[in-house]
Motif scaffolding. Sequence first.
Motif: not given
Length: 66
Positions: A14-20, A32-36, A38-46
């Motif tokens: 699940l990709r929340l936005d296109d932030t790198p 697995v959580l992906d962070y921008s 600015s330390n915001e979650v921008v992706g979630i992998e299951m």
Amino acid sequence: MKLHVDKEADALYLRLDDTPIVESEEVSPGIVLDYSASNEVVGIEMLHLSKRSSALNLSALEFEAV
């Protein structure tokens, strides 16, 4: 927001936005959580998706907005 299911990899992303993405962290086994920057979650992998639900039906994914 984008949802991608990879049947071969047995994973959902699940990709929340296109932030790198600058960092990723496995917060629980197979989650697995992906962070921008600015330390915001921008992706979630299951991972191991089929093992998480015995009644998993990928062709019947539902979207619910409340």
